[in-house]
Structure formats: structure tokens, C-alpha cells
Motif scaffolding. Structure first.
Motif, PDB file in Angstrom:
ATOM      1  N   ALA A 515      16.129  26.681  18.399  1.00  0.00           N
ATOM      2  CA  ALA A 515      17.466  26.720  18.980  1.00  0.00           C
ATOM      3  C   ALA A 515      17.424  27.321  20.374  1.00  0.00           C
ATOM      4  O   ALA A 515      16.604  28.203  20.672  1.00  0.00           O
ATOM      5  N   PHE A 516      18.325  26.847  21.214  1.00  0.00           N
ATOM      6  CA  PHE A 516      18.425  27.384  22.571  1.00  0.00           C
ATOM      7  C   PHE A 516      19.825  27.139  23.104  1.00  0.00           C
ATOM      8  O   PHE A 516      20.574  26.295  22.594  1.00  0.00           O
ATOM      9  N   TRP A 517      20.162  27.901  24.109  1.00  0.00           N
ATOM     10  CA  TRP A 517      21.501  27.884  24.703  1.00  0.00           C
ATOM     11  C   TRP A 517      21.419  27.318  26.111  1.00  0.00           C
ATOM     12  O   TRP A 517      20.535  27.666  26.877  1.00  0.00           O
ATOM     13  N   ARG A 518      22.325  26.415  26.420  1.00  0.00           N
ATOM     14  CA  ARG A 518      22.449  25.874  27.772  1.00  0.00           C
ATOM     15  C   ARG A 518      23.847  26.195  28.306  1.00  0.00           C
ATOM     16  O   ARG A 518      24.830  26.115  27.559  1.00  0.00           O
ATOM     17  N   GLN A 519      23.917  26.517  29.582  1.00  0.00           N
ATOM     18  CA  GLN A 519      25.214  26.794  30.202  1.00  0.00           C
ATOM     19  C   GLN A 519      25.309  26.058  31.524  1.00  0.00           C
ATOM     20  O   GLN A 519      24.381  26.094  32.339  1.00  0.00           O
ATOM     21  N   SER A 520      26.435  25.367  31.743  1.00  0.00           N
ATOM     22  CA  SER A 520      26.630  24.612  32.979  1.00  0.00           C
ATOM     23  C   SER A 520      26.632  25.548  34.184  1.00  0.00           C
ATOM     24  O   SER A 520      26.913  26.747  34.060  1.00  0.00           O
ATOM     25  N   ALA A 529      22.083  24.331  21.210  1.00  0.00           N
ATOM     26  CA  ALA A 529      21.309  23.246  20.595  1.00  0.00           C
ATOM     27  C   ALA A 529      20.539  23.834  19.420  1.00  0.00           C
ATOM     28  O   ALA A 529      19.620  24.640  19.609  1.00  0.00           O
ATOM     29  N   ILE A 530      20.920  23.440  18.204  1.00  0.00           N
ATOM     30  CA  ILE A 530      20.375  24.021  16.980  1.00  0.00           C
ATOM     31  C   ILE A 530      19.695  22.921  16.188  1.00  0.00           C
ATOM     32  O   ILE A 530      20.338  21.941  15.777  1.00  0.00           O
ATOM     33  N   ASN A 531      18.396  23.054  15.962  1.00  0.00           N
ATOM     34  CA  ASN A 531      17.583  21.972  15.416  1.00  0.00           C
ATOM     35  C   ASN A 531      16.785  22.445  14.208  1.00  0.00           C
ATOM     36  O   ASN A 531      15.939  23.347  14.338  1.00  0.00           O
ATOM     37  N   ASN A 532      17.042  21.854  13.067  1.00  0.00           N
ATOM     38  CA  ASN A 532      16.228  22.114  11.880  1.00  0.00           C
ATOM     39  C   ASN A 532      14.979  21.245  11.989  1.00  0.00           C
ATOM     40  O   ASN A 532      15.050  20.024  11.878  1.00  0.00           O
ATOM     41  N   ILE A 533      13.831  21.858  12.221  1.00  0.00           N
ATOM     42  CA  ILE A 533      12.601  21.088  12.417  1.00  0.00           C
ATOM     43  C   ILE A 533      11.769  21.018  11.130  1.00  0.00           C
ATOM     44  O   ILE A 533      10.578  20.699  11.186  1.00  0.00           O
ATOM     45  N   SER A 534      12.408  21.279  10.008  1.00  0.00           N
ATOM     46  CA  SER A 534      11.684  21.258   8.737  1.00  0.00           C
ATOM     47  C   SER A 534      12.285  20.218   7.792  1.00  0.00           C
ATOM     48  O   SER A 534      13.382  19.706   8.021  1.00  0.00           O
ATOM     49  N   ASN A 535      11.566  19.926   6.724  1.00  0.00           N
ATOM     50  CA  ASN A 535      12.059  18.983   5.714  1.00  0.00           C
ATOM     51  C   ASN A 535      12.772  19.704   4.571  1.00  0.00           C
ATOM     52  O   ASN A 535      12.937  19.166   3.485  1.00  0.00           O
ATOM     53  N   GLN A 536      13.207  20.934   4.847  1.00  0.00           N
ATOM     54  CA  GLN A 536      13.972  21.720   3.892  1.00  0.00           C
ATOM     55  C   GLN A 536      15.314  22.104   4.511  1.00  0.00           C
ATOM     56  O   GLN A 536      15.435  22.283   5.723  1.00  0.00           O
ATOM     57  N   GLU A 537      16.340  22.241   3.690  1.00  0.00           N
ATOM     58  CA  GLU A 537      17.646  22.690   4.172  1.00  0.00           C
ATOM     59  C   GLU A 537      17.529  24.095   4.753  1.00  0.00           C
ATOM     60  O   GLU A 537      16.812  24.945   4.221  1.00  0.00           O
ATOM     61  N   GLN A 538      18.214  24.337   5.858  1.00  0.00           N
ATOM     62  CA  GLN A 538      18.210  25.651   6.488  1.00  0.00           C
ATOM     63  C   GLN A 538      19.641  26.129   6.660  1.00  0.00           C
ATOM     64  O   GLN A 538      20.542  25.339   6.956  1.00  0.00           O
ATOM     65  N   ILE A 539      19.857  27.429   6.461  1.00  0.00           N
ATOM     66  CA  ILE A 539      21.185  28.029   6.601  1.00  0.00           C
ATOM     67  C   ILE A 539      21.180  29.005   7.773  1.00  0.00           C
ATOM     68  O   ILE A 539      20.326  29.901   7.850  1.00  0.00           O
ATOM     69  N   VAL A 540      22.119  28.820   8.701  1.00  0.00           N
ATOM     70  CA  VAL A 540      22.227  29.675   9.875  1.00  0.00           C
ATOM     71  C   VAL A 540      23.634  30.262   9.922  1.00  0.00           C
ATOM     72  O   VAL A 540      24.614  29.530  10.118  1.00  0.00           O
ATOM     73  N   PRO A 541      23.795  31.563   9.748  1.00  0.00           N
ATOM     74  CA  PRO A 541      25.117  32.176   9.893  1.00  0.00           C
ATOM     75  C   PRO A 541      25.601  32.037  11.337  1.00  0.00           C
ATOM     76  O   PRO A 541      24.861  32.335  12.277  1.00  0.00           O
ATOM     77  N   LEU A 542      26.836  31.584  11.504  1.00  0.00           N
ATOM     78  CA  LEU A 542      27.377  31.449  12.852  1.00  0.00           C
ATOM     79  C   LEU A 542      27.410  32.794  13.573  1.00  0.00           C
ATOM     80  O   LEU A 542      27.340  32.850  14.804  1.00  0.00           O
ATOM     81  N   SER A 543      27.488  33.862  12.815  1.00  0.00           N
ATOM     82  CA  SER A 543      27.522  35.196  13.431  1.00  0.00           C
ATOM     83  C   SER A 543      26.238  35.504  14.197  1.00  0.00           C
ATOM     84  O   SER A 543      26.237  36.320  15.122  1.00  0.00           O
ATOM     85  N   GLU A 544      25.135  34.856  13.807  1.00  0.00           N
ATOM     86  CA  GLU A 544      23.858  35.106  14.491  1.00  0.00           C
ATOM     87  C   GLU A 544      23.767  34.383  15.838  1.00  0.00           C
ATOM     88  O   GLU A 544      22.870  34.654  16.630  1.00  0.00           O
ATOM     89  N   ILE A 545      24.699  33.447  16.073  1.00  0.00           N
ATOM     90  CA  ILE A 545      24.643  32.682  17.322  1.00  0.00           C
ATOM     91  C   ILE A 545      25.469  33.360  18.420  1.00  0.00           C
ATOM     92  O   ILE A 545      25.338  33.046  19.598  1.00  0.00           O
ATOM     93  N   ASN A 546      26.314  34.305  18.020  1.00  0.00           N
ATOM     94  CA  ASN A 546      27.096  35.076  18.992  1.00  0.00           C
ATOM     95  C   ASN A 546      28.063  34.196  19.774  1.00  0.00           C
ATOM     96  O   ASN A 546      28.113  34.219  21.006  1.00  0.00           O
ATOM     97  N   LEU A 547      28.864  33.401  19.044  1.00  0.00           N
ATOM     98  CA  LEU A 547      29.861  32.558  19.685  1.00  0.00           C
ATOM     99  C   LEU A 547      31.054  33.392  20.133  1.00  0.00           C
ATOM    100  O   LEU A 547      31.399  34.401  19.508  1.00  0.00           O
ATOM    101  N   ILE A 548      31.694  32.969  21.196  1.00  0.00           N
ATOM    102  CA  ILE A 548      32.895  33.650  21.683  1.00  0.00           C
ATOM    103  C   ILE A 548      34.076  33.240  20.812  1.00  0.00           C
ATOM    104  O   ILE A 548      34.409  32.053  20.697  1.00  0.00           O
TER     105      ILE A 548
END
Length: 586
Positions: A515-520, A529-548
Motif C-alpha cells: 500500500a502507498f499514498w499519493r497526493q496531487s 492504493a491498497i493491494n492484496n498481493i496474496s491468494n488469501q483474504e486480507q483484513i485492513v482496519p481503516l483506522s490504520e490508514i489514517n483517513l481524514i
């Protein structure tokens, strides 16, 4: 105190070219030779001072890489078919086309050029090139490290006639060549009998590809004429093929020597005063640190190939871990304005392994090589000092490279393939997509058997009518890949945060989520940009992304709206989410 003198663009042009020439050719009349080169480039005497640190690109720039004859019909010249396909299928998807060498050649699928000034008649003629250049930004190879042994220049060399007799680099078997770095296993020096005696010509790539002698300024003059010809026919982007090898000095590696860098700077100066928006891209398939040096001080290449991306990204998909990919990305300096990266995963060659040196262990490279062989790939080797052989390149169609993981084949081939490209489309830089990646073309084993060359596996020639049928069949892998690729690119091209020079920051969400962040650049749009690169389900808490919390967040790919920032993202295998606070999907 007198007022400073305002120099004209021509005066500045002359001054800069002279300075380059002093470094490359200390013994010549720099003033006269600089004037001659400038006369070639702008015979009318009109030029303009280029602005420095100007981006000649934005998020809409996407380049397709193709041979002139990748698509064939019975009733058209191949270049006409290429233009028809590009307008019919890709008009809203790409804005640039890189046509691999479209000149008469004798080997290496175009990279052994016989005549730089003619279009290969089997493809079409200059009118077809001009027609493509009118509709798309045209990228052309400048193959100047070497030319064909069947070229008129080399025939002149054999006969001891001018000018060709002085255009090729020669050495002696007793010279110290122990440090020379090469990507091939054939003999470096080839014996040629001439009226002036036995000569040993330097052949970095093959006996049919004879290295040119840049120590001769008269050769440089001829090459500048070729650059001007290409500009006149609409070329906007010059790909400097194998440029790292052009200057040779016995006792050195003969790779990326100081004179090589200065010649790139000279080419940039010569071009940008007459075509300020034209670009130079250096093709240097070498370790990452050396590759980055071709940016210079924002005075060499406008763009460099991100050669480390393909092996690292393919490896990440194979092992389901982005550890090396993250480490590499965090080490990459942001490109200064006026420069950028050219991102790619597949090309007409293969997946180069030298750019992975120092980034992956030999064991990891070996595991990747072994699995690519299981997926039908071929391995090209190079010779090290002492005759040691080492894998240099994996030759495989990228869709076949995505058949599975290190555990073997599975059912996620298309999803894995699209995930890899979604990562590339979101990264800092301009994306370049090989035509066979657009089309989901499989390994062409028959072509390898026919030509005896590993690289033929990824250089299939499609019958245009059969291709159109395959793309119309929604159940075919070709249609699934094509539709998925076009959807991702169309979304990408509308996002200011995906500008090639927009801010990029690596996120840490575990080894299986890259995952990585882009800003104009105006700071109005953010994309995670959040990408699961595995063949298993992945869980990402939105709190870990630090959204406004005051913004509305939407996935650009699916259109799903996320309002509860305490929720979790549940990512299916190889699912990609482009989470943004600014809706620019349509």
C-alpha cells in the motif's frame, strides 16, 4: 556598472553544446563543431531556450510498447493496422505509442539496424509513421550503440573505405578486457579482415551487432542528422537503446563511463532547443543505483526505465510478500520536476534480473527463475569473469508469469495479473504497457522453436481479425485482461494524485498488503492504493490508514463509498482499492 548582456537562445545553445564537446572530445575545434551540429538541428537558425524543471506529462500519459508488426492483416501494411487498432480499441486508454525499431534490420527483431533513414518496407513507410505521430505521441528507438554488420557503414569498414572505416570500435585481444560488463555469452571481439589488415571489432550483443566508435566525432555528426530526421517525422520521445555501453576504455567496465553521460547531456541539449517538449528516455538495464545516475542533475534523461520494478513485483506476486518491494520503493528518490520514471512490468525483452541484484538474494532469484520455468518461461544467461554463467533475464509472457505462486498454479491468474498492473498504474511515474499485456497473449513456444531465440516467446504476431474475435468473446482470457486493463487505465488518467510527479509515501500494512499514498500537487486529492498481493483474504482496519474523518472516501475502481472509518477493509485475493477523498472516476 554596465548592464548584463542578454544572450540569445542561439548563443546559449552554442555555449552549452561547446561545453559538452570539450568534455567528450578535448582535442577538436569545439566552436566550429558545435556550430555544425546546431546547423543540422535548426538550419533556419530559429530555436528557443527550454524551461528547466518543466513536466511535459501528467496523469493522462500512458504509453503502449509494440512492434510495428505485432498485428497483421492481409489487406493492410502492418503500421496501418497498428493505427487502426489503437484508434478503435485504445483511443481513450493511451496517448503514446512506442514503436520498437521500424527500420530495415538483419537480426534481433529490429535492433540490428541496416539503414537508419528508411522505414522497413515490410511495415510501411514514413507516411504511416507520420500518420501515427499525428494521432499519438510517438516514441522511437535510437539504436546507436551498434548497427548491423550488413549496413553500408560496415561494408565500407570491410572495404577500408570512408566514412565507415572509422565508424566502428576496435580493440586487440591483448587489451585488458577483464572488467568489461556484458549481457551476452558470445565472444566480445570479432575478427574481420580488411585491406588494412586484421581488425577485431567490438560486439557487445552479437557478431551481427557491431559497436559504433563514439570516439570519432564524425560519427556523432551522422547520428545527429538521424536525430533531426526523426524529429521531422514526428518523433516526440527518443529511447536511447543500450546507451550505457557506448563509450569503451580498456581496463574499465566499459559501462556508464563519464563520456557516456556527457553524450546523453549533449543529445538532450541538441534536442530541447529545437523541440522543447521532446523527451529522452535512457534504456539502461543495470543495477538500480547506476540506473538512477542517468537523471544527472536534471540535465540528462527526462525519464529512466524503472528496471527494478518488474523482478520485484513479479517476485512479490509469487511469494505473497511485498517486503523487498517496500524496501526498494522507500529507497527511491522522488524524481525532480522535469524528470520522471518510466514504469513497466513487461516488454519486448524479458524480466531483467541484474536490476534485482542487491535487492533480492541469489536464493530468491533462483526460486523465481525456477518457478518461471515451470510456468513455461525460458532463461537467458550472461557470462561473468572466469566464465561463470548467471541468469540474466527471464523470457516469459507476463500473463503466464502470473499463473500461480511459489506453491504452483492456481485459479487467480487474471486477478493476479490485473493487481500487478494496478500497482504499476498507481506508482509515481509514467506507465508503459506492452501490447501483449493489453491482450493477455500467452507464451509463444512455437516462435521460440522457429527462431531459436528465447525472447521470441513474448513477441507473438496476432492476426488482427482473430484478435478482434477474441476481444469480443467475454469468456476469453484475452477479453478479460483487456477490459480489466482498460478500466484501470481510464480511471487512472482522471486522477491528479496519479500525476507522475505527485507525492508518494509507502504505507506499512503487513507483508501481504502493498500500500502507498499519493497526493496531487495541489494537495486537493489523496489516493490510498491498497493491494492484496496474496491468494488469501486480507483484513485492513481503516483506522490504520489514517483517513481524514471530514472527507468522504470512495474506491475509484468499484465505486464503493466508505462512511464508517472504524470499519475494516476485507480484501479478496489480489483485490485492489484506490481509496480517494475526491471523486474523479468518470
Amino acid at each position: 556598472m554596465s548592464e548584463p548582456v542578454e544572450h540569445s537562445a542561439v548563443s546559449e545553445y552554442q555555449f552549452l553544446v561547446e561545453n559538452h564537446l570539450r568534455i567528450i572530445y578535448p582535442e577538436i575545434d569545439h566552436t566550429t563543431f558545435a556550430r555544425d551540429l546546431i546547423q543540422i538541428m535548426c538550419p533556419d537558425g530559429k530555436c528557443q531556450t527550454p524551461q528547466t524543471h518543466q513536466n511535459h506529462w501528467d496523469q493522462s500519459n500512458v504509453v503502449m510498447i509494440t512492434y510495428g508488426d505485432s498485428l497483421l492483416t492481409e489487406d493492410q501494411q502492418p503500421l496501418e493496422t497498428l493505427l487502426q487498432f489503437s484508434e478503435e480499441f485504445l483511443k481513450e486508454t493511451i496517448n503514446g505509442i512506442h514503436i520498437l525499431p521500424f527500420f530495415p534490420y538483419s537480426s534481433d527483431d529490429g535492433f540490428s539496424i541496416i539503414d537508419y533513414q528508411q522505414v522497413n518496407p515490410r511495415l510501411g513507410d514514413w507516411t504511416h509513421i507520420n500518420a501515427i505521430a499525428e494521432k499519438f505521441q510517438l516514441m522511437s528507438d535510437l539504436v546507436i550503440n551498434h548497427c548491423s554488420s550488413q549496413s553500408e557503414w560496415f561494408q565500407q569498414f570491410r572495404r577500408g573505405e570512408s566514412p565507415g572505416k572509422d565508424y566502428f570500435f576496435c580493440a586487440a585481444p591483448e587489451d585488458d578486457l577483464s572488467e568489461v560488463v556484458r549481457p551476452r555469452t558470445n565472444e566480445l571481439l570479432c575478427l574481420i579482415e580488411t585491406p588494412n589488415g586484421t581488425r577485431y571489432v567490438w560486439c557487445t550483443f552479437s557478431p551481427d551487432q557491431v559497436d559504433l566508435n563514439f570516439a570519432n566525432p564524425e560519427l556523432l555528426r551522422e547520428l545527429v542528422k538521424i536525430i533531426k530526421l526523426y524529429l521531422d517525422h514526428g518523433v516526440d520521445i527518443f529511447r536511447l537503446d543500450a546507451i550505457a555501453f557506448i563509450w569503451k576504455v580498456a581496463g574499465t567496465s566499459c559501462l556508464s563511463l563519464p563520456e557516456t553521460h556527457e553524450i546523453v547531456r549533449l543529445f538532450r541539449t541538441l534536442i530541447q532547443f529545437v523541440a522543447p517538449k521532446a523527451m529522452i528516455i535512457t534504456e539502461t538495464n543495470i543495477p538500480n543505483r547506476e540506473n538512477l545516475a542517468y537523471f544527472g542533475n536534471s540535465n540528462e534523461a527526462h525519464a529512466i526505465y524503472n528496471f527494478s520494478l518488474p523482478p520485484l513485483l513479479v517476485n512479490a506476486m509469487l511469494c505473497g510478500s511485498c517486503q523487498h518491494l517496500k524496501t526498494w520503493m522507500m529507497s527511491m528518490p522522488p524524481a525532480l520536476h522535469g524528470t520522471t520514471y518510466l514504469n513497466f512490468i513487461a516488454s519486448h525483452d524479458g524480466i531483467g534480473l541484474r536490476p534485482a541484484e542487491g535487492l533480492m538474494s541469489e536464493e530468491e532469484i533462483g526460486n523465481m527463475v525456477a518457478m518461471m520455468e515451470q510456468f513455461g518461461g525460458r532463461i537467458s544467461m550472461r557470462t561473468l569473469a572466469g566464465g561463470v554463467m548467471r541468469p540474466y533475464e527471464i523470457n516469459i509472457s507476463l500473463i503466464d508469469a502470473m499463473k500461480g505462486t511459489l506453491a504452483g498454479e492456481d485459479e487467480w491468474q487474471v486477478e493476479r495479473f490485473l493487481c500487478a498492473h494496478a500497482i504499476m498504474f498507481a506508482l509515481e511515474g509514467i506507465p508503459a504497457v506492452y501490447i501483449h499485456s493489453f491482450l493477455g497473449t500467452l507464451n509463444d513456444q512455437a516462435a521460440v522453436m522457429e527462431t531459436g531465440h528465447n525472447r521470441s516467446i513474448n513477441r507473438h504476431r496476432w492476426d488482427y481479425h482473430k484478435l478482434a474475435l477474441a476481444l469480443a468473446d467475454e469468456t476469453s482470457i484475452h477479453s478479460q485482461v483487456f477490459q480489466g486493463m482498460c478500466h484501470l487505465i481510464k480511471v487512472r488518467r482522471r486522477q491528479p494524485a496519479f500525476h507522475p510527479n505527485a507525492t508518494q509515501f509507502t504505507l506499512h500494512l503487513g507483508d501481504s498488503v502493498f500500500a502507498f499514498w499519493r497526493q496531487s500537487m495541489d494537495r486537493q486529492q489523496s489516493i490510498f492504493a491498497i493491494n492484496n498481493i496474496s491468494n488469501q483474504e486480507q483484513i485492513v482496519p481503516l483506522s490504520e490508514i489514517n483517513l481524514i474523518g471530514t472527507d468522504n472516501w470512495t474506491d475509484l475502481i468499484s465505486g464503493e463509498l466508505y462512511t464508517d472509518l472504524r470499519a475494516e477493509l476485507v480484501l479478496k485475493p489480489y483485490q485492489v482499492i484506490w481509496l480517494t477523498n475526491r471523486w474523479s472516476r468518470d
